[in-house]
Design a protein around this motif. Structure first.
Motif, short mmCIF file in Angstrom:
data_model
loop_
_atom_site.label_atom_id
_atom_site.label_comp_id
_atom_site.label_asym_id
_atom_site.label_seq_id
_atom_site.Cartn_x
_atom_site.Cartn_y
_atom_site.Cartn_z
N ASP A 1 -9.96 25.04 3.57
CA ASP A 1 -9.49 24.87 4.79
C ASP A 1 -8.34 25.75 5.32
O ASP A 1 -8.31 26.68 6.09
CB ASP A 1 -9.26 23.57 5.22
CG ASP A 1 -9.16 23.75 6.77
OD1 ASP A 1 -8.10 23.60 7.20
OD2 ASP A 1 -10.21 23.62 7.40
N ASN B 1 -11.26 13.62 10.72
CA ASN B 1 -12.03 14.31 9.49
C ASN B 1 -13.18 13.44 9.60
O ASN B 1 -14.15 13.95 9.20
CB ASN B 1 -11.23 14.24 8.16
CG ASN B 1 -10.47 15.58 8.09
OD1 ASN B 1 -11.28 16.48 8.34
ND2 ASN B 1 -9.33 15.43 7.92
N ALA C 1 -9.53 14.76 3.36
CA ALA C 1 -8.56 15.71 3.87
C ALA C 1 -8.46 16.85 2.55
O ALA C 1 -8.18 17.99 3.08
CB ALA C 1 -7.15 15.24 4.09
N SER C 2 -9.00 16.43 1.63
CA SER C 2 -8.67 17.64 0.66
C SER C 2 -9.87 18.81 0.76
O SER C 2 -9.32 20.05 0.58
CB SER C 2 -9.28 16.97 -0.90
OG SER C 2 -10.48 16.40 -0.93
N ASP D 1 -6.14 13.97 11.44
CA ASP D 1 -6.12 12.61 10.74
C ASP D 1 -7.24 12.34 10.14
O ASP D 1 -8.39 12.72 10.27
CB ASP D 1 -5.45 11.64 11.48
CG ASP D 1 -6.12 11.58 12.69
OD1 ASP D 1 -7.37 11.79 12.85
OD2 ASP D 1 -5.84 10.55 13.63
N ARG D 2 -7.13 10.88 9.16
CA ARG D 2 -8.44 10.50 8.70
C ARG D 2 -9.57 10.30 9.80
O ARG D 2 -10.56 10.62 9.41
CB ARG D 2 -8.25 9.54 7.81
CG ARG D 2 -9.39 9.22 7.08
CD ARG D 2 -9.20 7.95 6.20
NE ARG D 2 -10.39 7.70 5.27
CZ ARG D 2 -10.93 8.62 4.36
NH1 ARG D 2 -10.38 9.38 3.67
NH2 ARG D 2 -12.14 8.00 3.70
N ARG E 1 -4.55 20.51 -4.03
CA ARG E 1 -4.88 19.78 -2.74
C ARG E 1 -6.25 18.70 -2.96
O ARG E 1 -5.96 17.64 -2.64
CB ARG E 1 -5.44 20.76 -1.87
CG ARG E 1 -5.80 20.00 -0.48
CD ARG E 1 -6.12 21.02 0.60
NE ARG E 1 -7.04 20.72 1.78
CZ ARG E 1 -7.18 21.37 2.87
NH1 ARG E 1 -6.60 22.53 3.02
NH2 ARG E 1 -8.16 21.06 3.72
N ARG F 1 -4.94 14.82 -2.10
CA ARG F 1 -5.01 14.42 -1.00
C ARG F 1 -6.54 13.56 -0.95
O ARG F 1 -6.94 13.74 -1.99
CB ARG F 1 -5.49 15.76 0.04
CG ARG F 1 -4.12 16.21 0.64
CD ARG F 1 -4.28 17.36 1.57
NE ARG F 1 -3.14 18.17 1.80
CZ ARG F 1 -2.40 17.58 2.92
NH1 ARG F 1 -2.69 16.59 3.67
NH2 ARG F 1 -1.33 18.22 3.28
N ASP F 2 -6.85 12.73 0.03
CA ASP F 2 -7.77 11.97 -0.06
C ASP F 2 -9.06 12.84 0.00
O ASP F 2 -9.24 13.92 0.03
CB ASP F 2 -7.75 10.78 1.03
CG ASP F 2 -7.91 11.28 2.48
OD1 ASP F 2 -8.77 12.23 2.70
OD2 ASP F 2 -7.56 10.78 3.29
N HIS G 1 -10.67 19.36 7.63
CA HIS G 1 -9.54 20.16 8.06
C HIS G 1 -8.32 19.48 7.94
O HIS G 1 -7.88 18.30 8.43
CB HIS G 1 -10.09 20.09 9.65
CG HIS G 1 -9.26 21.10 10.52
ND1 HIS G 1 -8.01 21.09 10.71
CD2 HIS G 1 -9.87 21.89 11.31
CE1 HIS G 1 -7.78 21.91 11.77
NE2 HIS G 1 -8.86 22.41 12.18
N ILE G 2 -7.18 20.39 7.63
CA ILE G 2 -5.96 19.63 7.21
C ILE G 2 -5.21 19.25 8.35
O ILE G 2 -4.24 18.62 8.38
CB ILE G 2 -5.18 20.62 6.26
CG1 ILE G 2 -4.18 20.06 5.51
CG2 ILE G 2 -4.82 21.83 7.24
CD1 ILE G 2 -3.62 20.83 4.39
#
Length: 265
Positions: free
Chosen positions: A31, A88, A76-77, A84-85, A68, A72-73, A80-81
Motif C-alpha cells: 500500500d 480497513n 493495516a499491514s 483506522d481499523r 510492516r 502492524r496488525d 490502507h495505511i
C-alpha cells in the motif's frame, strides 16, 4: 545491489514444482511508504537495525513490507495505511464482496475451483475464498506475511515467492492479484510478473487484477504507479487473454477496481 536494497539471506522454500532457493532481490507489494520503527534484523553480512540507514520504499521495498507485516496488525499491514481499523474492516469487506460476485461464493465439493492469490499478504482473501469451498494456493514475497498466513491456517496452501517466480504443476480457474501490481514501480518487473500470472490461467479461466481505469499512467509518490488499461492489454492480449470487465471498488474516493481478463485461447 546497493546496501539499501539488501534483503535477508535467502533460505530454501518449497514450491509446487519442488524446492528452490529464492534469489535475494527486492520485490514490491501492497500500500504505501512509512519509515519502520527500529528493530534488529539479520542480513547476509550480520545483524543491524532498520535505523542504520534511512529506509525508502524505492530503496528497500521488501525490507519495508517485511517490517510492516511484522509490526502492524492483520489488516493495516496489507490494507490502507491511512485508515483506522474500522475503516480497513470496511475496505476489506467491500473488496471481498466484489471478489465473490466475480468468482462465486459456491463451489462443488466434487469439482472445486482452483484459485491462486498472488501477493496474498497475510491471507485475508485467500482464507475467505477457501471458506467458500474453493481450492486456494497463495503466495507473497514477504516471509513475515507468509509465516503469519500459515499460522492462521484456514485451508489455503501458502508459499514464499515473487510475482514472476511462482510455478505450478496445474493451471487455475482464477488467478487474482489484489492491490499489488500498482506498487511495482519498475515496468520490466511489472510486465514479467503480469505475464507469469497470465501463464497460469487455464482456457476460459480468468485473471483478476486491480488498478484504476485510466487512459494514461498516473504516478503517486514513489510507491504507486497506476497504469492504463492499454498497458495491461498490450501484455495480455498476445497471450490469449481479453479484457471482459472493469468493476470499481466503490469505496469512498478510491478509484481502483477489478480488471477481469478471460483466456480465450
Amino acid at each position: 545491489m546497493t546496501e539499501a536494497t539488501r534483503t535477508p539471506t535467502a533460505a530454501a522454500r518449497t514450491y509446487a514444482d519442488g524446492p528452490r532457493t529464492p534469489t535475494a532481490a527486492a520485490r514490491t507489494y501492497a500500500d504505501g511508504p512509512r519509515t519502520p520503527t527500529a528493530a534488529a534484523r539479520t542480513y547476509a553480512d550480520g545483524p543491524r537495525t532498520t535505523t542504520d540507514a534511512p529506509l525508502t520504499y524505492t530503496g528497500a521495498p521488501l525490507t519495508y513490507w517485511d517490517t510492516r507485516h511484522r509490526e502492524r496488525d492483520d489488516l493495516a499491514s496489507g490494507g490502507h495505511i491511512g485508515l483506522d481499523r474500522p475503516g480497513n474492516e470496511i475496505f476489506y469487506a467491500v473488496r471481498l464482496g466484489q471478489l465473490l460476485t466475480l468468482i462465486g461464493d459456491l463451489s462443488s465439493p466434487a469439482a472445486p475451483l482452483f484459485v491462486l492469490d498472488a501477493g496474498c499478504g497475510k491471507g485475508h482473501f485467500a482464507r475467505a475464498l477457501a471458506r467458500c469451498g474453493h481450492h486456494v494456493d497463495a503466495f507473497d514475497a514477504s516471509e513475515a506475511a507468509v509465516a503469519h498466513a500459515r499460522e492462521e491456517g484456514g485451508g489455503p496452501r501458502y508459499a514464499f515467492a515473487a510475482l514472476d517466480e511462482w510455478r505450478s504443476p496445474w493451471l487455475y480457474d482464477v488467478v487474482m492479484c489484489v492491490d499489488v501490481l500498482f506498487h511495482v514501480m519498475d515496468d520490466a518487473e511489472w510486465a514479467a510478473g503480469l505475464r507469469n500470472l497470465a501463464s497460469l490461467v487455464r482456457i476460459t479461466g480468468r485473471l483478476i487484477v486491480t488498478d484504476e481505469n485510466i487512459p494514461e499512467p498516473v504516478p503517486r509518490g514513489d510507491y504507486i504507479l497506476h497504469r492504463p488499461l492499454a498497458a495491461y492489454r498490450e501484455e495480455l492480449e498476445p497471450l490469449g487473454l481479453s479484457h471482459t470487465l472493469f468493476r470499481p471498488y466503490g469505496f469512498r474516493e478510491n478509484r481502483v477496481g477489478f480488471h477481469v481478463f478471460t483466456r480465450t485461447r
